[in-house]
Design a protein around this motif. Structure first.
Motif, PDB file in Angstrom:
ATOM      1  N   LEU A  83       0.813  -1.174  -0.102  1.00 35.17           N
ATOM      2  CA  LEU A  83      -0.128  -0.072  -0.085  1.00 35.17           C
ATOM      3  C   LEU A  83       0.796   1.183   0.054  1.00 35.17           C
ATOM      4  CD1 LEU A  83      -2.721  -0.783   2.713  1.00 35.17           C
ATOM      5  CD2 LEU A  83      -2.998  -0.717  -0.095  1.00 35.17           C
ATOM      6  N   GLU A  84       1.917   1.136   0.770  1.00 30.73           N
ATOM      7  CA  GLU A  84       2.866   2.515   0.635  1.00 30.73           C
ATOM      8  C   GLU A  84       3.265   2.631  -0.507  1.00 30.73           C
ATOM      9  OE1 GLU A  84       5.568   1.719   4.067  1.00 30.73           O
ATOM     10  OE2 GLU A  84       4.082   2.080   5.454  1.00 30.73           O
ATOM     11  N   THR A  85       4.071   1.503  -1.159  1.00 31.77           N
ATOM     12  CA  THR A  85       4.348   1.621  -2.525  1.00 31.77           C
ATOM     13  C   THR A  85       3.398   2.012  -3.413  1.00 31.77           C
ATOM     14  OG1 THR A  85       5.916  -0.369  -1.955  1.00 31.77           O
ATOM     15  CG2 THR A  85       5.873   0.183  -4.274  1.00 31.77           C
ATOM     16  N   SER A  86       2.390   1.608  -3.347  1.00 29.69           N
ATOM     17  CA  SER A  86       1.221   2.073  -4.391  1.00 29.69           C
ATOM     18  C   SER A  86       0.891   3.480  -4.262  1.00 29.69           C
ATOM     19  CB  SER A  86      -0.050   1.076  -4.092  1.00 29.69           C
ATOM     20  OG  SER A  86      -0.829   1.691  -4.798  1.00 29.69           O
ATOM     21  N   THR A  87       1.076   4.063  -2.924  1.00 30.02           N
ATOM     22  CA  THR A  87       0.681   5.502  -2.583  1.00 30.02           C
ATOM     23  C   THR A  87       1.584   6.255  -3.124  1.00 30.02           C
ATOM     24  OG1 THR A  87      -0.301   4.759  -0.627  1.00 30.02           O
ATOM     25  CG2 THR A  87       0.327   7.063  -0.900  1.00 30.02           C
ATOM     26  N   SER A  88       3.009   5.675  -2.830  1.00 35.52           N
ATOM     27  CA  SER A  88       4.339   6.612  -3.611  1.00 35.52           C
ATOM     28  C   SER A  88       4.120   6.622  -5.280  1.00 35.52           C
ATOM     29  CB  SER A  88       5.518   5.879  -3.059  1.00 35.52           C
ATOM     30  OG  SER A  88       5.567   4.597  -3.523  1.00 35.52           O
ATOM     31  N   LEU A  89       3.671   5.432  -5.625  1.00 38.43           N
ATOM     32  CA  LEU A  89       3.861   5.235  -7.283  1.00 38.43           C
ATOM     33  C   LEU A  89       2.599   6.131  -7.716  1.00 38.43           C
ATOM     34  CD1 LEU A  89       4.179   1.584  -7.625  1.00 38.43           C
ATOM     35  CD2 LEU A  89       5.616   3.494  -8.149  1.00 38.43           C
ATOM     36  N   MET A  90       1.539   6.208  -7.006  1.00 41.16           N
ATOM     37  CA  MET A  90       0.344   7.044  -7.339  1.00 41.16           C
ATOM     38  C   MET A  90       0.648   8.282  -7.150  1.00 41.16           C
ATOM     39  SD  MET A  90      -2.157   5.172  -8.395  1.00 41.16           S
ATOM     40  CE  MET A  90      -3.522   6.516  -8.261  1.00 41.16           C
ATOM     41  N   LYS A  91       1.435   8.861  -6.349  1.00 45.46           N
ATOM     42  CA  LYS A  91       2.017  10.440  -6.123  1.00 45.46           C
ATOM     43  C   LYS A  91       2.988  10.323  -7.417  1.00 45.46           C
ATOM     44  CE  LYS A  91       1.824  10.692  -1.234  1.00 45.46           C
ATOM     45  NZ  LYS A  91       2.467  11.033   0.022  1.00 45.46           N
ATOM     46  N   ASP A  92       3.922   9.554  -7.691  1.00 53.41           N
ATOM     47  CA  ASP A  92       4.973   9.710  -8.940  1.00 53.41           C
ATOM     48  C   ASP A  92       4.249   9.679 -10.173  1.00 53.41           C
ATOM     49  OD1 ASP A  92       7.096   9.917 -10.120  1.00 53.41           O
ATOM     50  OD2 ASP A  92       7.811   7.717 -10.107  1.00 53.41           O
ATOM     51  N   ILE A  93       3.022   9.038 -10.246  1.00 54.26           N
ATOM     52  CA  ILE A  93       2.308   9.151 -11.539  1.00 54.26           C
ATOM     53  C   ILE A  93       1.559  10.173 -11.891  1.00 54.26           C
ATOM     54  CG2 ILE A  93       0.282   7.871 -12.529  1.00 54.26           C
ATOM     55  CD1 ILE A  93       1.162   5.297 -11.566  1.00 54.26           C
ATOM     56  N   SER A  94       1.136  10.943 -10.479  1.00 59.66           N
ATOM     57  CA  SER A  94       0.306  11.948 -10.829  1.00 59.66           C
ATOM     58  C   SER A  94       1.185  13.381 -11.002  1.00 59.66           C
ATOM     59  CB  SER A  94      -0.378  12.500  -9.310  1.00 59.66           C
ATOM     60  OG  SER A  94       0.541  12.485  -8.293  1.00 59.66           O
ATOM     61  N   GLN A  95       2.480  13.096 -10.374  1.00 61.14           N
ATOM     62  CA  GLN A  95       3.597  14.251 -10.676  1.00 61.14           C
ATOM     63  C   GLN A  95       3.866  14.056 -12.115  1.00 61.14           C
ATOM     64  OE1 GLN A  95       6.683  13.703  -7.719  1.00 61.14           O
ATOM     65  NE2 GLN A  95       5.596  14.406  -6.066  1.00 61.14           N
ATOM     66  N   ARG A  96       4.139  12.962 -12.704  1.00 60.47           N
ATOM     67  CA  ARG A  96       4.459  12.658 -13.891  1.00 60.47           C
ATOM     68  C   ARG A  96       3.483  13.130 -14.849  1.00 60.47           C
ATOM     69  NH1 ARG A  96       9.088   8.044 -14.608  1.00 60.47           N
ATOM     70  NH2 ARG A  96      10.146   8.328 -12.738  1.00 60.47           N
ATOM     71  N   GLY A 100       1.890  17.081 -18.699  1.00 68.16           N
ATOM     72  CA  GLY A 100       0.981  18.034 -19.223  1.00 68.16           C
ATOM     73  C   GLY A 100       1.594  19.280 -19.389  1.00 68.16           C
ATOM     74  N   LYS A 101       2.407  19.394 -18.641  1.00 71.35           N
ATOM     75  CA  LYS A 101       3.236  20.748 -18.862  1.00 71.35           C
ATOM     76  C   LYS A 101       4.101  20.636 -19.960  1.00 71.35           C
ATOM     77  CE  LYS A 101       6.471  23.715 -16.051  1.00 71.35           C
ATOM     78  NZ  LYS A 101       7.477  23.786 -14.960  1.00 71.35           N
TER      79      LYS A 101
END
Length: 348
Positions: free
Chosen positions: A247-260, A265-266
């Motif tokens: 779950l922690e890894t998934s959370t970090s990956l979701m954050k990384d995906i959102s940042q990417r 988009g930028k």
């Protein structure tokens, strides 16, 4: 006074408890029947009773000696034990009085109900008598018919009373027979209980042994289940930790995906802007190429003349700037003189 009242209450409680026992001989029968009496309290009561019996047998030698024989100190625990026993007895007495009062109340209610029924019957009999006899006596038919009716009425009542008596006798006989049968069955059950008690005891012992074996088996199964449960809990905790890490890894990956995604988009917006700038640069480049293809170099003499004209214009600009500065200085001096003139005119 308060301390004396407390001591008097304690003494009354102890005397009340002591009076419940027999004076000598089997003096502690009540305490021996109650197995939950603490040994310290039993020992104190034994000492107290021994001293009282000795004093009763030999007489009072002296007041001081009698006081030393009778006085036995009680500890706080023993006082609490006596108080608890007294409270328990009072509660039992109150409960018994409540039960007796409820029983008495039920009996009185039954008597009142029976009296109401009897009074209803009496009123009915009175109304029947008044309807059948009194109305006839008061009429004009004469006393002969009234006396005949009265005799018939009395005979009918006697006959009803005889029937009721026979009915009650029959019911009483049936109840006595039923009671006799119940007593006989009870005696038979008691006799059979005495004969079957040993057999039941053996059966109970056998069942107890069987149940003990089953209990041991169930305890072994319970122990095995506890071991299995412990292993299961360990495995469950291991997988819980893995799930937490995932779950922690998934959370970090979701954050990384959102940042990417934001970065993508930028970049896309920048790429669109660059594309627009590239299109504009290409159009400018085409225009410049077109101008370059159409460009013609002027002659050198024209360039020199233009250059000399620019230099003359720059020199004339500097000269005019100096003239403007001088004119501004003159204007300021004139303004100061004018202000002084105005001030002098205002003073006059």
């Amino acid at each position: 006074s308060h301390a004396n009242a407390l001591l008097r209450t304690e003494a009354e409680m102890f005397e009340k408890w002591h009076r419940k026992m027999e004076p000598c001989g089997p003096s502690l029968q009540l305490l021996s029947e109650t197995h939950d009496t603490p040994p310290e309290l039993m020992q104190v009561l034994l000492r107290s009773q021994g001293s009282s019996c000795a004093a009763a047998g030999t007489g009072y030698k002296s007041k001081l000696h009698g006081a030393t024989d009778y006085f036995v100190g009680l500890t706080v625990e023993q006082k609490c034990e006596l108080a608890e026993r007294e409270l328990t007895e009072m509660k039992d007495e109150i409960q018994k009085m409540k039960e007796d009062s409820e029983q008495t109340l039920q009996n009185l209610e039954a008597v009142i109900e029976e009296a109401d029924i009897w009074w209803t019957d009496v009123k009915k009999a009175i109304s029947d008598f008044e309807k059948d006899i009194i109305s006839t006596i008061s009429s004009k038919k004469g006393n002969i018919i009234a006396s005949e009716k009265l005799l018939r009425y009395m005979e009918e009542k006697n006959r009803q009373r005889d029937l009721l008596r026979e009915k009650l006798h029959l019911k009483n006989y049936l109840l006595k027979g039923y009671k006799k049968n119940l007593q006989q069955q009870l005696r038979q059950k008691e006799q059979m209980g005495q004969t079957l008690r040993e057999v039941r005891l053996q059966q109970l012992q056998v069942r107890n042994a069987q149940y003990q074996e089953k209990i041991d088996e169930k305890n072994q199964e319970l122990l095995q289940l506890k071991l299995t449960s412990g292993k299961t809990v360990q495995v469950l905790n291991f997988y819980k930790r893995k799930l937490q890490d995932a779950l922690e890894t998934s959370t970090s990956l979701m954050k990384d995906i959102s940042q990417r995604k934001e970065l993508l988009g930028k970049i896309e917006r920048e790429a669109a802007l660059v594309e627009e700038q590239r299109a504009e640069a290409e159009s400018v480049n085409r225009q410049l190429r077109k101008q370059l293809s159409d460009y013609g170099v002027p002659p050198v003499l024209s360039y020199v003349q233009k250059k000399m004209a620019v230099t003359d214009l720059e020199n004339s600009l500097k000269a005019w700037e100096r003239k403007v500065a001088v004119a501004e200085m003159s204007l300021q001096s004139y303004r100061r003189a004018w202000n002084q003139v105005k001030m002098s005119g205002n003073q006059h």
